[in-house]
Design a protein around this motif. Structure first.
Motif, mmCIF file in Angstrom:
data_model
loop_
_atom_site.group_PDB
_atom_site.id
_atom_site.type_symbol
_atom_site.label_atom_id
_atom_site.label_comp_id
_atom_site.label_asym_id
_atom_site.label_seq_id
_atom_site.Cartn_x
_atom_site.Cartn_y
_atom_site.Cartn_z
ATOM 1 N N GLN A 1 0.828 -1.201 0.000
ATOM 2 C CA GLN A 1 0.000 0.000 0.000
ATOM 3 C C GLN A 1 0.867 1.259 0.000
ATOM 4 O O GLN A 1 0.597 2.217 -0.739
ATOM 5 N N MET A 2 1.916 1.266 0.801
ATOM 6 C CA MET A 2 2.803 2.428 0.867
ATOM 7 C C MET A 2 3.555 2.624 -0.447
ATOM 8 O O MET A 2 3.755 3.760 -0.902
ATOM 9 N N ILE B 1 3.962 5.712 -5.771
ATOM 10 C CA ILE B 1 3.790 5.784 -7.229
ATOM 11 C C ILE B 1 2.743 6.832 -7.593
ATOM 12 O O ILE B 1 2.936 7.650 -8.501
ATOM 13 N N ARG B 2 1.646 6.819 -6.872
ATOM 14 C CA ARG B 2 0.594 7.806 -7.149
ATOM 15 C C ARG B 2 1.090 9.224 -6.888
ATOM 16 O O ARG B 2 0.784 10.162 -7.650
ATOM 17 N N ALA B 3 1.855 9.399 -5.822
ATOM 18 C CA ALA B 3 2.396 10.729 -5.520
ATOM 19 C C ALA B 3 3.344 11.196 -6.609
ATOM 20 O O ALA B 3 3.344 12.376 -6.991
ATOM 21 N N LEU C 1 0.525 7.306 -16.193
ATOM 22 C CA LEU C 1 0.760 5.960 -15.680
ATOM 23 C C LEU C 1 1.276 5.025 -16.776
ATOM 24 O O LEU C 1 2.155 4.190 -16.531
ATOM 25 N N ARG C 2 0.744 5.165 -17.962
ATOM 26 C CA ARG C 2 1.218 4.344 -19.076
ATOM 27 C C ARG C 2 2.676 4.659 -19.408
ATOM 28 O O ARG C 2 3.470 3.754 -19.702
ATOM 29 N N THR D 1 9.292 1.690 -16.888
ATOM 30 C CA THR D 1 9.663 0.652 -15.925
ATOM 31 C C THR D 1 9.983 -0.657 -16.623
ATOM 32 O O THR D 1 10.922 -1.370 -16.233
ATOM 33 N N GLU D 2 9.215 -1.006 -17.647
ATOM 34 C CA GLU D 2 9.493 -2.230 -18.395
ATOM 35 C C GLU D 2 10.854 -2.174 -19.085
ATOM 36 O O GLU D 2 11.598 -3.157 -19.098
ATOM 37 N N GLU D 3 11.184 -1.024 -19.644
ATOM 38 C CA GLU D 3 12.497 -0.879 -20.276
ATOM 39 C C GLU D 3 13.620 -1.002 -19.249
ATOM 40 O O GLU D 3 14.650 -1.646 -19.493
ATOM 41 N N GLN D 4 13.427 -0.411 -18.092
ATOM 42 C CA GLN D 4 14.430 -0.529 -17.033
ATOM 43 C C GLN D 4 14.563 -1.972 -16.564
ATOM 44 O O GLN D 4 15.672 -2.437 -16.264
ATOM 45 N N LEU D 5 13.438 -2.678 -16.494
ATOM 46 C CA LEU D 5 13.475 -4.072 -16.070
ATOM 47 C C LEU D 5 14.278 -4.926 -17.043
ATOM 48 O O LEU D 5 15.091 -5.766 -16.629
#
Length: 701
Positions: free
Chosen positions: A249-250, A255-257, A328-329, A335-339
């Protein structure tokens, strides 16, 4: 005086006379209650023969409102509760369509109960049923419901099937009770027990409910035998909380912030942006490196609530959902590229760590070599050298340049050997580690067993003119292939370019008859295995003319031939089956007599010459082994050799416990820091960390 009499007369007329008249009226007051005062119809009060209506209450005719009646149960009656219900429903049809609840079908007329007549007349008021008939009715009712469910849906739903099984179980139970009771049931007295059953109404309601509702009803009021199923359903409806729920949750809040911080309306509000950044720092400090809720500080809950309130304000400021979705997209794509980049880097670092020698293992051979050359010639010899060519003993071949790993193989084998004096170990290493390997086993002799340490340079017959692989390993193109890292046309998979394959020690397994010309059978062992049982039984196995005894690995799809060989090449496609079962190196029993008869070394040389440009296979020694011993491998029971401890964190614990040999194949070797702690103790318990050389080189468990 006259006026006083007049007042008294008027008082008598206005007060006393009504009392007298009303008292006489009470004498004629009657009620129609059937339950001695508590069942009175409020809507109707009778005075004498007249019936006065109360206008404040909605009127109903006396024939419509009837008293709930009891049902008499007689143990040996043949009527069923279901039939009773049907009769009551028929009687209820005469009441008219008043919209009343179905529970009123079990009512009777007040005057019938008050008259004390025979309530069994017409079969409308009291039904006589047995306890067994109650079970029959329940079974029939449930079965009918299941049939209706099946007719509606075309097939039985899961709930209906479960209910059907329960009804069958009740029928079987009833039949068993009838058989065991026998004549005893026939001689019982008929004892009538009157029960006022509100549950009869539930039976009627059940006939109109869905199978799910019926199942829920049975869970609440069913017999004790369904208690376990009720507990399971409660557990399914109330799953245990996740141990990292608050941590997740945190992280979601952060992420939302971050999304809100990047949006225009939020950035244009300096006061709110300061508040949001403050909340982010608070949550980050509270979260830290925690992975479970139990690791969070006490004030984490307060920080979470404060952040949630701030995010709610941000949502009011930025109410455009499409902008948030786009952001968000974008974050997801980034994030996927970093992964992908991190995975590639992790694979490279894992390969690098597997190729790198730890500092302690680099120190050990230097320290041992210094000690070895300080000995005189007589102190450098091993005892029992006459056993080295005795074909009646158990001979092991171990080719390694890792001193500590080789010592674990020898120690674990001797520890579990029933007759250690019959075991002979032939260790072959390179010129760099020859002195250190000899010094280690001179300082740590393997008990009653015999050991021999040789250098690959002693095999003068093994040269480039005899061995095609030696010629290939020394070529500039091969060295360039294994060591290049920045070429555009370099192989993307690093495991195909591991320099360990340049070592001749890795290819000595194809020259066993030349190395041990006087032996009949040899058990080949890799240096990353641990022996857990006595292996002498392997020499008694009849391999039926096969040369290689090995454990097959075809239970895993990637251990088939097509994973190692290039079947796009017509030479490979013509001679081999792509779905053929692979096998493993690490513990292999080789019949050297059959090897010589079938000229296996020549087969190996012919295929190595064909693969000079690496178009048939690329990786290591297993692919040429699969080709060389094609249709010449005898499958051993899988308990002899369990693999995967160097890459698979989910190896079955029972397989490990029952295995004769466990193999740390893969990059996560037990002597490296990247080795899996779950399996390391099987290896480390055969290392004496109190040994002086290990302490001097700071080698610790």
């Amino acid at each position: 005086m006259i006026s006083r009499r007049l007042v008294l007369f008027l008082l008598f007329i206005t007060v006393v006379s009504p009392l007298v008249l009303f008292t006489e009226r009470l004498g004629t007051f009657t009620t129609s209650s059937a339950n001695e005062g508590f069942g009175e119809e409020i809507s109707t009060v009778s005075f004498g023969s007249e019936t006065d209506k109360l206008n404040a209450v909605q009127q109903e005719s006396p024939n419509k409102v009837k008293e709930p009646i009891g049902i008499v149960y007689l143990e040996n009656s043949g009527e069923s509760l279901l039939k009773s219900k049907e009769n009551l429903v028929e009687n209820d049809s005469s009441l008219g369509n008043t919209g009343e609840h179905k529970s009123r079908v079990l009512s009777a007329a007040d005057d019938d109960v008050q008259s004390g007549g025979n309530t069994s007349e017409g079969g409308d008021h009291i039904e006589q049923v047995t306890t067994k008939s109650n079970e029959n009715a329940h079974i029939e009712q449930v079965t009918d419901q299941v049939e209706r469910e099946k007719d509606e849906n075309g097939e039985e739903s899961d709930e209906a099937a479960e209910i059907n099984e329960e009804s069958k179980a009740l029928e079987e139970k009833k039949v068993n009770e009838d058989v065991t009771s026998g004549d005893k049931e026939e001689n019982k007295e008929e004892v009538a027990t009157v029960h006022v059953l509100p549950t009869v109404q539930k039976v009627e309601q059940t006939a109109e409910t869905t199978p799910v509702e019926m199942q829920e009803e049975k869970r609440k009021e069913g017999p004790r035998g369904r208690g376990s199923r009720k507990v399971i359903d409660e557990r399914q409806s109330n799953p245990p909380p996740m141990p990292d729920f608050r941590v997740r949750q945190m992280r979601d809040q952060l992420i939302r912030a971050r999304v809100y911080q990047s949006l225009g309306p939020i950035r244009n509000n300096p006061h709110f942006i300061r508040e949001l950044r403050l909340r982010v720092r608070e949550v980050q400090r509270a979260l830290g490196d925690a992975t479970r809720d139990s690791q969070l500080p006490r004030n984490a809950n307060d920080k979470t609530k404060a952040m949630e309130q701030t995010l709610a304000k941000a949502k009011q400021i930025q109410d455009d959902c499409s902008t948030v979705v786009k952001k968000l997209r974008a974050i997801l794509q980034s994030t996927e590229e970093q992964l992908r980049a991190h995975k590639k880097q992790a694979m490279f670092l894992t390969q690098l760590a597997a190729k790198t020698l730890p500092k302690g293992l680099h120190c050990l051979p230097l320290r041992l070599s210094t000690e070895y050359y300080s000995l005189n010639s007589s102190q450098r010899e091993f005892p029992n050298q006459e056993k080295l060519e005795d074909a009646k003993l158990y001979h092991y071949a171990l080719f390694s340049d890792n001193i500590l790993a080789a010592s674990v193989v020898v120690n674990s084998t001797i520890t579990h050997a029933k007759e250690p004096e019959k075991h002979v170990f032939h260790v072959v290493t390179d010129k760099l580690n020859y002195a250190a390997m000899r010094m280690w086993f001179l300082a740590n002799p393997p008990g009653k067993a015999t050991i021999q340490v040789q250098s690959v340079d002693e095999f003068t017959w093994l040269n480039a003119s005899y061995s095609p692989v030696l010629k290939q390993l020394g070529s500039s193109s091969m060295i360039d292939y294994y060591f290049r890292t920045h070429r555009a046309n370099s192989d993307s998979n690093l495991k195909f370019r591991n320099p360990k394959y340049l070592s001749i020690l890795n290819h000595l397994r194809f020259y066993l008859p030349e190395i041990f010309p006087k032996l009949q059978k040899v058990l080949f062992l890799d240096d990353d295995i641990v022996v857990r049982k006595d292996l002498s039984a392997l020499w008694a196995i009849d391999m039926k003319g096969m040369i290689n005894g090995a454990v097959e690995t075809c239970q895993e799809s990637f251990h088939r031939f097509d994973r190692y060989l290039n079947f796009s090449n017509p030479l490979i496609a013509k001679n081999f089956n792509p779905r053929a079962c692979g096998w493993a190196y690490g513990m292999n029993m080789f019949d050297l007599e059959e090897w010589k008869k079938q000229k296996i070394t020549e087969v190996y040389h012919s295929w190595q010459k064909l693969n000079h440009d690496r178009q048939l296979w690329k990786l290591g020694t297993l692919p040429p082994g699969l080709i060389t011993f094609w249709k010449r491998t005898f499958p051993l029971d899988k308990s002899w050799h369990v693999l995967g401890l160097g890459y698979n964190p989910n190896v079955d614990q029972k397989e490990i416990e029952h295995a004769a040999v466990i193999h740390y194949n893969g990059n996560m070797k037990p002597w490296l820091e990247i080795g899996m702690p779950r399996y390391r103790h099987y290896w480390s318990k055969h290392v004496d960390y109190d040994q002086v050389y290990l302490r001097e080189c700071n080698i610790n468990p």
